[in-house]
Write an enzyme that holds these catalytic residues in place. Structure first.
Site, PDB file in Angstrom:
ATOM      1  N   SER A   1      49.079  34.737  41.442  1.00  0.00           N
ATOM      2  CA  SER A   1      47.706  35.117  41.105  1.00  0.00           C
ATOM      3  C   SER A   1      47.136  36.058  42.156  1.00  0.00           C
ATOM      4  O   SER A   1      47.004  35.700  43.331  1.00  0.00           O
ATOM      5  CB  SER A   1      46.819  33.875  41.004  1.00  0.00           C
ATOM      6  OG  SER A   1      45.462  34.262  41.060  1.00  0.00           O
TER       7      SER A   1
ATOM      8  N   LYS B   1      39.777  48.087  36.227  1.00  0.00           N
ATOM      9  CA  LYS B   1      38.831  46.997  36.536  1.00  0.00           C
ATOM     10  C   LYS B   1      39.162  46.351  37.882  1.00  0.00           C
ATOM     11  O   LYS B   1      38.286  46.177  38.718  1.00  0.00           O
ATOM     12  CB  LYS B   1      38.864  45.965  35.394  1.00  0.00           C
ATOM     13  CG  LYS B   1      37.905  44.811  35.568  1.00  0.00           C
ATOM     14  CD  LYS B   1      37.489  44.223  34.240  1.00  0.00           C
ATOM     15  CE  LYS B   1      38.576  43.372  33.607  1.00  0.00           C
ATOM     16  NZ  LYS B   1      38.741  42.067  34.282  1.00  0.00           N
ATOM     17  N   SER B   2      40.418  45.999  38.078  1.00  0.00           N
ATOM     18  CA  SER B   2      40.791  45.321  39.337  1.00  0.00           C
ATOM     19  C   SER B   2      40.488  46.202  40.544  1.00  0.00           C
ATOM     20  O   SER B   2      39.962  45.736  41.566  1.00  0.00           O
ATOM     21  CB  SER B   2      42.293  45.010  39.343  1.00  0.00           C
ATOM     22  OG  SER B   2      42.583  44.020  38.399  1.00  0.00           O
TER      23      SER B   2
ATOM     24  N   ASP C   1      47.743  40.573  31.593  1.00  0.00           N
ATOM     25  CA  ASP C   1      46.549  40.839  30.775  1.00  0.00           C
ATOM     26  C   ASP C   1      46.895  41.524  29.454  1.00  0.00           C
ATOM     27  O   ASP C   1      46.029  41.684  28.594  1.00  0.00           O
ATOM     28  CB  ASP C   1      45.558  41.712  31.559  1.00  0.00           C
ATOM     29  CG  ASP C   1      44.927  40.935  32.706  1.00  0.00           C
ATOM     30  OD1 ASP C   1      45.023  39.692  32.722  1.00  0.00           O
ATOM     31  OD2 ASP C   1      44.350  41.578  33.602  1.00  0.00           O
TER      32      ASP C   1
ATOM     33  N   ARG D   1      37.026  27.755  34.123  1.00  0.00           N
ATOM     34  CA  ARG D   1      38.327  28.225  34.643  1.00  0.00           C
ATOM     35  C   ARG D   1      38.605  27.604  36.009  1.00  0.00           C
ATOM     36  O   ARG D   1      37.687  27.339  36.782  1.00  0.00           O
ATOM     37  CB  ARG D   1      38.339  29.756  34.669  1.00  0.00           C
ATOM     38  CG  ARG D   1      38.266  30.304  33.243  1.00  0.00           C
ATOM     39  CD  ARG D   1      38.252  31.799  33.205  1.00  0.00           C
ATOM     40  NE  ARG D   1      39.482  32.369  33.725  1.00  0.00           N
ATOM     41  CZ  ARG D   1      39.650  33.666  33.928  1.00  0.00           C
ATOM     42  NH1 ARG D   1      38.680  34.517  33.675  1.00  0.00           N
ATOM     43  NH2 ARG D   1      40.792  34.109  34.391  1.00  0.00           N
TER      44      ARG D   1
ATOM     45  N   LYS E   1      42.961  31.858  30.938  1.00  0.00           N
ATOM     46  CA  LYS E   1      42.299  33.168  31.052  1.00  0.00           C
ATOM     47  C   LYS E   1      40.920  33.090  30.388  1.00  0.00           C
ATOM     48  O   LYS E   1      40.394  32.006  30.183  1.00  0.00           O
ATOM     49  CB  LYS E   1      43.189  34.243  30.421  1.00  0.00           C
ATOM     50  CG  LYS E   1      44.473  34.505  31.236  1.00  0.00           C
ATOM     51  CD  LYS E   1      44.149  35.174  32.536  1.00  0.00           C
ATOM     52  CE  LYS E   1      45.382  35.377  33.385  1.00  0.00           C
ATOM     53  NZ  LYS E   1      45.057  35.794  34.749  1.00  0.00           N
TER      54      LYS E   1
ATOM     55  N   GLY F   1      36.392  36.422  36.402  1.00  0.00           N
ATOM     56  CA  GLY F   1      37.171  35.599  37.324  1.00  0.00           C
ATOM     57  C   GLY F   1      37.416  36.321  38.634  1.00  0.00           C
ATOM     58  O   GLY F   1      37.412  35.719  39.717  1.00  0.00           O
TER      59      GLY F   1
ATOM     60  N   ARG G   1      44.634  32.023  25.685  1.00  0.00           N
ATOM     61  CA  ARG G   1      45.137  33.181  24.929  1.00  0.00           C
ATOM     62  C   ARG G   1      46.360  32.847  24.077  1.00  0.00           C
ATOM     63  O   ARG G   1      46.604  33.514  23.073  1.00  0.00           O
ATOM     64  CB  ARG G   1      45.440  34.351  25.870  1.00  0.00           C
ATOM     65  CG  ARG G   1      44.176  35.044  26.305  1.00  0.00           C
ATOM     66  CD  ARG G   1      44.417  36.326  27.072  1.00  0.00           C
ATOM     67  NE  ARG G   1      43.133  36.945  27.373  1.00  0.00           N
ATOM     68  CZ  ARG G   1      42.891  37.717  28.410  1.00  0.00           C
ATOM     69  NH1 ARG G   1      43.853  37.989  29.277  1.00  0.00           N
ATOM     70  NH2 ARG G   1      41.688  38.245  28.596  1.00  0.00           N
TER      71      ARG G   1
HETATM   72  C1  S3P Z   1      43.023  40.146  38.362  1.00  0.00           C
HETATM   73  C2  S3P Z   1      44.096  39.319  38.435  1.00  0.00           C
HETATM   74  C3  S3P Z   1      44.668  38.634  37.278  1.00  0.00           C
HETATM   75  C4  S3P Z   1      44.208  39.234  35.972  1.00  0.00           C
HETATM   76  C5  S3P Z   1      42.745  39.507  35.977  1.00  0.00           C
HETATM   77  C6  S3P Z   1      42.368  40.464  37.082  1.00  0.00           C
HETATM   78  C7  S3P Z   1      42.507  40.756  39.604  1.00  0.00           C
HETATM   79  O1  S3P Z   1      44.283  37.268  37.301  1.00  0.00           O
HETATM   80  O2  S3P Z   1      44.564  38.403  34.898  1.00  0.00           O
HETATM   81  O3  S3P Z   1      42.350  40.084  34.734  1.00  0.00           O
HETATM   82  O4  S3P Z   1      41.749  41.735  39.537  1.00  0.00           O
HETATM   83  O5  S3P Z   1      42.867  40.264  40.681  1.00  0.00           O
HETATM   84  P1  S3P Z   1      45.074  36.179  38.201  1.00  0.00           P
HETATM   85  O6  S3P Z   1      45.007  36.641  39.566  1.00  0.00           O
HETATM   86  O7  S3P Z   1      44.343  34.901  37.984  1.00  0.00           O
HETATM   87  O8  S3P Z   1      46.445  36.151  37.629  1.00  0.00           O
END
Ligand code: S3P
Length: 437
Positions: free
Chosen positions: A169, A23-24, A319, A123, A346, A95, A350
Protein backbone atom coordinates in the site's frame (compact mmCIF):
# COMPACT_ATOMS: atom_id res chain seq x y z
CA UNK A 1 -29.47 13.88 -5.41
CA UNK A 2 -26.58 12.40 -7.30
CA UNK A 3 -27.11 12.26 -11.07
CA UNK A 4 -27.73 9.29 -13.40
CA UNK A 5 -25.81 8.70 -16.65
CA UNK A 6 -27.36 7.15 -19.75
CA UNK A 7 -24.97 5.53 -22.24
CA UNK A 8 -25.89 3.95 -25.58
CA UNK A 9 -24.04 1.94 -28.18
CA UNK A 10 -21.59 4.45 -29.64
CA UNK A 11 -19.58 5.02 -32.83
CA UNK A 12 -15.85 4.18 -32.67
CA UNK A 13 -13.75 6.51 -30.48
CA UNK A 14 -11.35 8.61 -32.57
CA UNK A 15 -9.10 11.53 -31.81
CA UNK A 16 -6.27 12.90 -29.69
CA UNK A 17 -6.97 13.81 -26.10
CA UNK A 18 -5.39 14.86 -22.82
CA UNK A 19 -6.61 13.61 -19.45
CA UNK A 20 -6.43 15.60 -16.18
CA UNK A 21 -3.39 15.45 -13.89
CA UNK A 22 -2.42 12.38 -11.89
CA UNK A 23 -4.34 12.15 -8.62
CA UNK A 24 -1.64 10.47 -6.54
CA UNK A 25 1.07 12.87 -7.72
CA UNK A 26 -1.23 15.90 -7.25
CA UNK A 27 -1.80 15.07 -3.55
CA UNK A 28 1.92 14.60 -3.00
CA UNK A 29 2.98 17.72 -4.92
CA UNK A 30 0.64 19.83 -2.76
CA UNK A 31 1.91 18.30 0.48
CA UNK A 32 5.61 18.54 -0.41
CA UNK A 33 5.18 22.09 -1.77
CA UNK A 34 3.50 23.07 1.53
CA UNK A 35 6.43 21.62 3.50
CA UNK A 36 9.05 23.39 1.35
CA UNK A 37 10.54 26.76 2.19
CA UNK A 38 8.86 29.44 0.04
CA UNK A 39 6.62 29.32 -3.01
CA UNK A 40 6.34 26.37 -5.39
CA UNK A 41 4.71 26.51 -8.82
CA UNK A 42 2.51 23.50 -9.62
CA UNK A 43 1.30 22.88 -13.18
CA UNK A 44 -1.57 20.54 -14.11
CA UNK A 45 -2.73 19.72 -10.58
CA UNK A 46 -5.88 17.60 -10.78
CA UNK A 47 -8.73 19.86 -9.58
CA UNK A 48 -10.90 16.94 -8.43
CA UNK A 49 -12.81 16.67 -5.15
CA UNK A 50 -10.22 14.33 -3.60
CA UNK A 51 -7.31 16.65 -4.35
CA UNK A 52 -9.30 19.72 -3.26
CA UNK A 53 -9.71 18.03 0.15
CA UNK A 54 -5.93 17.85 0.50
CA UNK A 55 -5.62 21.51 -0.58
CA UNK A 56 -8.33 22.62 1.88
CA UNK A 57 -6.73 20.79 4.76
CA UNK A 58 -3.39 22.44 4.01
CA UNK A 59 -5.19 25.80 3.95
CA UNK A 60 -6.72 25.01 7.36
CA UNK A 61 -3.16 24.65 8.63
CA UNK A 62 -2.12 28.07 7.39
CA UNK A 63 -0.89 27.32 3.87
CA UNK A 64 -1.76 29.88 1.20
CA UNK A 65 -2.60 28.34 -2.16
CA UNK A 66 -3.28 30.57 -5.17
CA UNK A 67 -5.12 28.95 -8.06
CA UNK A 68 -4.85 30.41 -11.55
CA UNK A 69 -6.54 27.86 -13.80
CA UNK A 70 -3.94 25.17 -14.47
CA UNK A 71 -1.20 26.94 -12.46
CA UNK A 72 -1.21 26.74 -8.69
CA UNK A 73 1.19 28.48 -6.33
CA UNK A 74 1.67 26.90 -2.92
CA UNK A 75 3.42 29.09 -0.35
CA UNK A 76 5.45 26.56 1.61
CA UNK A 77 6.11 27.15 5.30
CA UNK A 78 8.86 24.57 5.89
CA UNK A 79 8.67 21.31 7.84
CA UNK A 80 7.89 23.05 11.13
CA UNK A 81 5.57 25.80 9.85
CA UNK A 82 2.14 24.13 9.84
CA UNK A 83 -0.36 25.73 12.22
CA UNK A 84 -2.91 23.89 14.39
CA UNK A 85 -6.25 23.64 12.54
CA UNK A 86 -9.29 25.11 14.33
CA UNK A 87 -11.69 22.41 13.11
CA UNK A 88 -11.88 18.72 12.22
CA UNK A 89 -10.12 18.08 8.91
CA UNK A 90 -12.50 16.71 6.26
CA UNK A 91 -11.01 14.24 3.78
CA UNK A 92 -14.19 13.54 1.76
CA UNK A 93 -13.90 10.27 -0.18
CA UNK A 94 -10.10 10.41 -0.33
CA UNK A 95 -8.13 7.60 1.29
CA UNK A 96 -4.90 9.22 0.13
CA UNK A 97 -5.75 12.48 1.92
CA UNK A 98 -6.74 10.73 5.15
CA UNK A 99 -3.80 8.34 5.33
CA UNK A 100 -1.04 10.66 4.15
CA UNK A 101 -2.27 13.52 6.34
CA UNK A 102 -2.51 11.26 9.39
CA UNK A 103 1.13 10.29 8.85
CA UNK A 104 2.26 13.89 8.46
CA UNK A 105 0.16 15.16 11.36
CA UNK A 106 1.28 12.45 13.76
CA UNK A 107 4.68 14.16 13.80
CA UNK A 108 3.47 17.72 14.49
CA UNK A 109 3.61 19.57 17.78
CA UNK A 110 -0.20 19.99 17.80
CA UNK A 111 -3.15 17.59 17.80
CA UNK A 112 -6.07 17.35 15.39
CA UNK A 113 -8.97 15.19 14.22
CA UNK A 114 -9.68 13.89 10.71
CA UNK A 115 -12.84 12.47 9.17
CA UNK A 116 -14.39 11.63 5.80
CA UNK A 117 -17.57 10.62 4.02
CA UNK A 118 -19.49 7.41 4.84
CA UNK A 119 -17.38 5.30 2.49
CA UNK A 120 -14.03 6.63 3.73
CA UNK A 121 -15.04 6.32 7.40
CA UNK A 122 -15.43 2.56 6.92
CA UNK A 123 -12.05 1.99 5.29
CA UNK A 124 -9.31 0.43 7.42
CA UNK A 125 -6.98 2.75 9.32
CA UNK A 126 -5.32 0.13 11.56
CA UNK A 127 -2.85 -0.38 8.71
CA UNK A 128 -1.36 3.04 9.40
CA UNK A 129 -2.17 3.37 13.10
CA UNK A 130 -0.04 0.30 13.85
CA UNK A 131 3.23 1.51 12.25
CA UNK A 132 2.77 5.11 13.40
CA UNK A 133 2.22 3.85 16.96
CA UNK A 134 5.43 1.81 16.68
CA UNK A 135 7.19 5.07 15.83
CA UNK A 136 5.80 6.61 19.03
CA UNK A 137 2.87 8.51 17.54
CA UNK A 138 -0.47 8.73 19.34
CA UNK A 139 -3.23 8.01 16.82
CA UNK A 140 -6.62 6.43 17.53
CA UNK A 141 -10.12 6.06 16.10
CA UNK A 142 -13.23 7.40 17.85
CA UNK A 143 -16.96 7.27 17.06
CA UNK A 144 -18.96 4.70 15.15
CA UNK A 145 -18.24 3.79 11.54
CA UNK A 146 -20.42 6.43 9.93
CA UNK A 147 -19.06 9.24 12.10
CA UNK A 148 -15.53 8.03 12.70
CA UNK A 149 -12.85 10.51 13.71
CA UNK A 150 -9.13 9.80 13.54
CA UNK A 151 -7.64 11.46 16.59
CA UNK A 152 -3.99 12.50 16.36
CA UNK A 153 -2.56 13.66 19.68
CA UNK A 154 0.57 15.35 18.39
CA UNK A 155 3.53 16.57 20.46
CA UNK A 156 5.36 13.21 20.35
CA UNK A 157 8.99 12.65 19.43
CA UNK A 158 8.95 9.96 16.76
CA UNK A 159 11.54 7.19 16.72
CA UNK A 160 13.41 5.37 13.94
CA UNK A 161 11.73 2.17 12.79
CA UNK A 162 11.84 -0.65 10.31
CA UNK A 163 8.36 -1.79 9.34
CA UNK A 164 7.30 -4.84 7.34
CA UNK A 165 3.89 -3.97 5.99
CA UNK A 166 1.44 -6.86 5.57
CA UNK A 167 -0.14 -5.03 2.59
CA UNK A 168 1.33 -3.51 -0.55
CA UNK A 169 0.00 0.00 0.00
CA UNK A 170 1.46 3.30 -1.13
CA UNK A 171 -0.75 5.07 1.36
CA UNK A 172 0.76 3.11 4.26
CA UNK A 173 4.30 3.57 2.94
CA UNK A 174 3.76 7.30 2.33
CA UNK A 175 2.22 7.93 5.76
CA UNK A 176 5.31 6.38 7.37
CA UNK A 177 7.74 8.29 5.13
CA UNK A 178 5.99 11.61 5.81
CA UNK A 179 6.23 10.98 9.55
CA UNK A 180 9.84 9.90 8.92
CA UNK A 181 10.71 13.44 7.80
CA UNK A 182 10.56 14.35 11.49
CA UNK A 183 12.66 11.47 12.83
CA UNK A 184 16.34 11.69 13.60
CA UNK A 185 17.57 8.36 12.29
CA UNK A 186 16.21 6.10 9.61
CA UNK A 187 12.74 4.88 8.90
CA UNK A 188 12.21 2.05 6.45
CA UNK A 189 9.26 0.16 5.02
CA UNK A 190 9.25 -3.24 3.33
CA UNK A 191 6.21 -4.26 1.32
CA UNK A 192 5.16 -7.74 0.14
CA UNK A 193 5.05 -6.30 -3.40
CA UNK A 194 6.15 -2.85 -4.45
CA UNK A 195 3.32 -0.30 -4.47
CA UNK A 196 3.34 2.99 -6.42
CA UNK A 197 6.52 4.90 -5.62
CA UNK A 198 5.62 8.57 -6.24
CA UNK A 199 6.40 9.60 -2.65
CA UNK A 200 9.93 8.26 -2.66
CA UNK A 201 10.59 9.63 -6.16
CA UNK A 202 9.42 13.08 -5.11
CA UNK A 203 11.43 12.95 -1.88
CA UNK A 204 14.52 12.01 -3.87
CA UNK A 205 13.92 14.84 -6.36
CA UNK A 206 13.70 17.21 -3.37
CA UNK A 207 17.08 16.06 -2.10
CA UNK A 208 16.02 13.73 0.74
CA UNK A 209 18.43 10.93 1.61
CA UNK A 210 16.30 8.03 0.47
CA UNK A 211 17.38 4.59 -0.71
CA UNK A 212 15.36 1.93 -2.47
CA UNK A 213 16.24 -1.77 -2.56
CA UNK A 214 13.61 -4.04 -4.08
CA UNK A 215 10.42 -3.39 -2.15
CA UNK A 216 12.22 -1.70 0.80
CA UNK A 217 12.41 2.09 1.05
CA UNK A 218 14.60 3.79 3.64
CA UNK A 219 14.51 7.47 4.55
CA UNK A 220 17.58 8.57 6.46
CA UNK A 221 16.68 11.48 8.68
CA UNK A 222 15.22 14.91 8.28
CA UNK A 223 15.89 17.23 5.38
CA UNK A 224 14.44 20.54 4.25
CA UNK A 225 14.04 21.92 0.73
CA UNK A 226 13.26 25.12 -1.14
CA UNK A 227 10.14 25.84 -3.18
CA UNK A 228 10.36 24.59 -6.77
CA UNK A 229 8.36 23.68 -9.87
CA UNK A 230 6.18 20.59 -10.04
CA UNK A 231 4.72 19.37 -13.35
CA UNK A 232 1.98 16.77 -12.96
CA UNK A 233 1.62 14.18 -15.76
CA UNK A 234 -1.80 13.06 -17.01
CA UNK A 235 -3.37 10.32 -14.90
CA UNK A 236 -3.03 6.84 -16.43
CA UNK A 237 -5.84 5.69 -14.12
CA UNK A 238 -8.13 8.20 -15.90
CA UNK A 239 -6.69 7.51 -19.37
CA UNK A 240 -7.59 3.85 -18.77
CA UNK A 241 -11.29 4.56 -19.55
CA UNK A 242 -10.95 6.04 -23.07
CA UNK A 243 -8.11 3.58 -23.79
CA UNK A 244 -10.24 0.52 -22.99
CA UNK A 245 -13.31 2.05 -24.72
CA UNK A 246 -11.22 2.16 -27.90
CA UNK A 247 -9.57 -1.26 -27.55
CA UNK A 248 -12.88 -3.09 -27.07
CA UNK A 249 -14.76 -1.24 -29.81
CA UNK A 250 -15.45 -3.73 -32.64
CA UNK A 251 -15.04 -1.14 -35.44
CA UNK A 252 -11.42 -1.29 -36.74
CA UNK A 253 -11.55 2.50 -37.15
CA UNK A 254 -11.52 2.96 -33.36
CA UNK A 255 -8.16 4.62 -32.62
CA UNK A 256 -7.12 7.30 -30.13
CA UNK A 257 -4.00 8.92 -28.71
CA UNK A 258 -3.82 10.05 -25.09
CA UNK A 259 -0.99 12.58 -24.69
CA UNK A 260 1.40 13.26 -21.81
CA UNK A 261 0.31 10.47 -19.51
CA UNK A 262 2.33 9.29 -16.50
CA UNK A 263 4.04 5.96 -17.24
CA UNK A 264 5.69 5.24 -13.90
CA UNK A 265 6.33 1.46 -13.87
CA UNK A 266 4.52 1.02 -10.56
CA UNK A 267 1.34 2.21 -12.32
CA UNK A 268 1.41 0.54 -15.73
CA UNK A 269 0.17 -2.96 -14.81
CA UNK A 270 -3.01 -2.40 -16.84
CA UNK A 271 -1.01 -1.72 -20.02
CA UNK A 272 1.13 -4.84 -19.45
CA UNK A 273 -1.96 -7.01 -18.91
CA UNK A 274 -3.80 -5.56 -21.92
CA UNK A 275 -0.72 -6.12 -24.13
CA UNK A 276 -0.58 -9.75 -23.00
CA UNK A 277 -4.23 -9.99 -24.11
CA UNK A 278 -3.27 -8.78 -27.60
CA UNK A 279 -4.12 -5.09 -27.25
CA UNK A 280 -2.55 -2.84 -29.88
CA UNK A 281 -0.79 -0.24 -27.77
CA UNK A 282 2.10 1.99 -28.88
CA UNK A 283 3.93 4.41 -26.62
CA UNK A 284 5.89 7.36 -28.01
CA UNK A 285 7.46 10.62 -26.92
CA UNK A 286 8.74 9.14 -23.65
CA UNK A 287 10.43 11.64 -21.38
CA UNK A 288 11.22 12.19 -17.74
CA UNK A 289 9.81 14.99 -15.57
CA UNK A 290 11.02 15.23 -11.95
CA UNK A 291 11.85 11.54 -11.87
CA UNK A 292 8.47 10.52 -13.35
CA UNK A 293 8.26 9.00 -16.84
CA UNK A 294 5.56 10.29 -19.16
CA UNK A 295 4.60 9.76 -22.80
CA UNK A 296 1.82 9.46 -25.40
CA UNK A 297 -0.27 6.30 -25.70
CA UNK A 298 -1.83 5.17 -29.01
CA UNK A 299 -4.41 2.40 -29.05
CA UNK A 300 -6.59 0.86 -31.74
CA UNK A 301 -9.51 -1.53 -31.76
CA UNK A 302 -8.11 -4.98 -30.88
CA UNK A 303 -9.49 -8.50 -30.75
CA UNK A 304 -8.22 -9.49 -27.32
CA UNK A 305 -7.93 -12.93 -25.76
CA UNK A 306 -8.36 -13.97 -22.14
CA UNK A 307 -5.36 -14.33 -19.79
CA UNK A 308 -4.60 -15.58 -16.32
CA UNK A 309 -3.54 -12.29 -14.71
CA UNK A 310 -0.17 -12.50 -12.94
CA UNK A 311 -0.92 -11.62 -9.26
CA UNK A 312 2.44 -9.80 -9.08
CA UNK A 313 0.97 -7.20 -11.45
CA UNK A 314 -2.01 -6.42 -9.21
CA UNK A 315 -0.44 -3.59 -7.14
CA UNK A 316 0.55 -1.75 -10.34
CA UNK A 317 -2.99 -2.14 -11.72
CA UNK A 318 -4.92 -1.87 -8.46
CA UNK A 319 -7.13 1.09 -9.42
CA UNK A 320 -7.67 -0.24 -12.95
CA UNK A 321 -9.26 -3.59 -12.09
CA UNK A 322 -12.86 -2.40 -12.72
CA UNK A 323 -12.02 -1.24 -16.25
CA UNK A 324 -9.80 -4.30 -16.80
CA UNK A 325 -12.87 -6.40 -16.00
CA UNK A 326 -14.74 -4.62 -18.81
CA UNK A 327 -11.84 -5.34 -21.21
CA UNK A 328 -11.79 -9.00 -20.09
CA UNK A 329 -15.54 -9.24 -20.66
CA UNK A 330 -14.95 -8.32 -24.32
CA UNK A 331 -12.00 -10.72 -24.79
CA UNK A 332 -12.20 -14.28 -26.16
CA UNK A 333 -12.07 -16.93 -23.39
CA UNK A 334 -12.07 -16.82 -19.60
CA UNK A 335 -9.86 -14.30 -17.79
CA UNK A 336 -8.82 -15.29 -14.29
CA UNK A 337 -7.83 -12.59 -11.80
CA UNK A 338 -6.71 -13.34 -8.23
CA UNK A 339 -4.54 -11.76 -5.52
CA UNK A 340 -6.71 -8.64 -5.45
CA UNK A 341 -8.35 -8.90 -1.99
CA UNK A 342 -7.41 -5.23 -1.44
CA UNK A 343 -10.26 -4.37 -3.82
CA UNK A 344 -12.67 -5.28 -1.02
CA UNK A 345 -11.58 -2.17 0.93
CA UNK A 346 -11.43 0.46 -1.80
CA UNK A 347 -14.04 3.21 -2.38
CA UNK A 348 -16.50 0.28 -2.57
CA UNK A 349 -16.09 -3.49 -2.34
CA UNK A 350 -14.98 -3.51 -5.95
CA UNK A 351 -15.02 -7.30 -6.38
CA UNK A 352 -18.66 -7.46 -5.33
CA UNK A 353 -19.52 -4.34 -7.36
CA UNK A 354 -17.87 -5.66 -10.55
CA UNK A 355 -19.53 -9.07 -10.22
CA UNK A 356 -23.01 -7.67 -9.49
CA UNK A 357 -23.00 -5.00 -12.18
CA UNK A 358 -21.35 -6.90 -15.05
CA UNK A 359 -23.77 -9.79 -14.39
CA UNK A 360 -26.63 -7.36 -15.04
CA UNK A 361 -25.25 -6.81 -18.56
CA UNK A 362 -25.38 -10.58 -19.12
CA UNK A 363 -21.63 -11.10 -18.75
CA UNK A 364 -20.76 -14.48 -17.15
CA UNK A 365 -18.62 -13.76 -14.07
CA UNK A 366 -17.74 -15.75 -10.98
CA UNK A 367 -16.75 -14.19 -7.67
CA UNK A 368 -13.79 -15.31 -5.52
CA UNK A 369 -12.62 -13.86 -2.24
CA UNK A 370 -9.63 -12.19 -3.94
CA UNK A 371 -10.78 -11.83 -7.54
CA UNK A 372 -13.03 -13.22 -10.28
CA UNK A 373 -13.26 -15.25 -13.48
CA UNK A 374 -14.85 -13.46 -16.43
CA UNK A 375 -15.98 -15.22 -19.56
CA UNK A 376 -15.70 -12.96 -22.59
CA UNK A 377 -18.92 -12.48 -24.52
CA UNK A 378 -20.63 -10.17 -26.99
CA UNK A 379 -24.15 -8.76 -27.23
CA UNK A 380 -24.16 -7.33 -23.72
CA UNK A 381 -27.67 -6.30 -22.82
CA UNK A 382 -28.73 -2.92 -21.50
CA UNK A 383 -29.28 -2.63 -17.74
CA UNK A 384 -29.99 -0.34 -14.85
CA UNK A 385 -26.69 -0.27 -12.98
CA UNK A 386 -25.43 1.34 -9.79
CA UNK A 387 -22.04 2.89 -9.05
CA UNK A 388 -21.93 2.16 -5.28
CA UNK A 389 -20.76 5.81 -5.05
CA UNK A 390 -17.45 4.61 -6.52
CA UNK A 391 -16.00 6.78 -9.30
CA UNK A 392 -14.10 3.97 -11.00
CA UNK A 393 -17.18 1.72 -11.06
CA UNK A 394 -19.28 4.54 -12.58
CA UNK A 395 -16.76 5.21 -15.36
CA UNK A 396 -16.14 1.50 -16.09
CA UNK A 397 -19.88 0.92 -16.52
CA UNK A 398 -20.10 3.96 -18.82
CA UNK A 399 -17.41 2.41 -21.04
CA UNK A 400 -19.29 -0.91 -21.06
CA UNK A 401 -22.41 1.01 -22.14
CA UNK A 402 -20.59 2.22 -25.27
CA UNK A 403 -20.58 -1.30 -26.75
CA UNK A 404 -23.61 -2.89 -25.04
CA UNK A 405 -26.60 -3.62 -27.29
CA UNK A 406 -29.12 -1.93 -25.00
CA UNK A 407 -28.95 1.33 -23.07
CA UNK A 408 -26.99 1.30 -19.81
CA UNK A 409 -28.22 3.60 -17.02
CA UNK A 410 -25.80 4.23 -14.19
CA UNK A 411 -27.18 5.71 -10.99
CA UNK A 412 -25.27 7.88 -8.55
CA UNK A 413 -22.44 9.12 -10.77
CA UNK A 414 -21.50 12.43 -9.13
CA UNK A 415 -18.67 10.45 -7.53
CA UNK A 416 -16.83 10.74 -10.89
CA UNK A 417 -15.84 14.24 -9.70
CA UNK A 418 -13.56 12.72 -7.06
CA UNK A 419 -11.00 11.80 -9.71
CA UNK A 420 -12.04 12.79 -13.23
CA UNK A 421 -13.76 16.16 -13.67
CA UNK A 422 -14.69 16.49 -17.35
CA UNK A 423 -15.08 12.74 -17.93
CA UNK A 424 -18.47 13.07 -19.66
CA UNK A 425 -17.54 15.86 -22.14
CA UNK A 426 -14.22 14.13 -22.86
CA UNK A 427 -15.98 10.86 -23.72
CA UNK A 428 -18.49 12.83 -25.82
CA UNK A 429 -15.57 14.31 -27.77
CA UNK A 430 -14.67 10.70 -28.61
CA UNK A 431 -18.20 10.11 -30.01
CA UNK A 432 -19.58 8.39 -26.91
CA UNK A 433 -23.39 8.60 -26.73
CA UNK A 434 -23.43 9.59 -23.09
CA UNK A 435 -25.70 12.05 -21.28
CA UNK A 436 -27.14 12.80 -17.88
CA UNK A 437 -30.76 11.65 -17.34
C1 S3P B 1 -2.95 5.65 -3.75
C2 S3P B 1 -2.62 4.38 -3.43
C3 S3P B 1 -3.49 3.23 -3.69
C4 S3P B 1 -4.59 3.55 -4.68
C5 S3P B 1 -5.22 4.87 -4.38
C6 S3P B 1 -4.21 5.99 -4.44
C7 S3P B 1 -2.01 6.74 -3.41
O1 S3P B 1 -4.10 2.81 -2.47
O2 S3P B 1 -5.54 2.52 -4.70
O3 S3P B 1 -6.24 5.14 -5.34
O4 S3P B 1 -2.13 7.85 -3.95
O5 S3P B 1 -1.12 6.49 -2.59
P1 S3P B 1 -3.32 1.85 -1.43
O6 S3P B 1 -2.10 2.54 -1.06
O7 S3P B 1 -4.26 1.69 -0.29
O8 S3P B 1 -3.11 0.59 -2.17
Amino acid sequence: MSRTLIVSKSPPPQGTIFVPGDKSISHRALIFAALGNGPSELTNILPSEDVLCTANILRQMGITIDVDDNFWTVHGVGLKGLRPPKETLYCGNSGTTLRLMTGLLSAQSFGCKLTGDISLNQRPMDRIIEPLTLMGAKVSEEGDKSRRRIVVKGGQVLKPMHYSSPVASAQVKSAILLAGLYVSGSVSVTEPLKSRDHTERMMKALGCDISIKGSTVTLNGAHSWEGREFLIPGDLSSAAFPLVATLIHPDPQAAITVCQVGLNKTRTGLLTILESMGAKITISNRHDVLGELMGDIDVQSSQMKAVKVDPHLIPSAIDEVPILAVAAAAARGTTELRGAAELRVKESDRIKAIVEQLSKLGIPIREFQDGFDIEGSTNWRGAHCRSYGDHRMAMSLAVAGMIAEGTVRIENVDCIETSFPGFVPLMESLQALIRYA
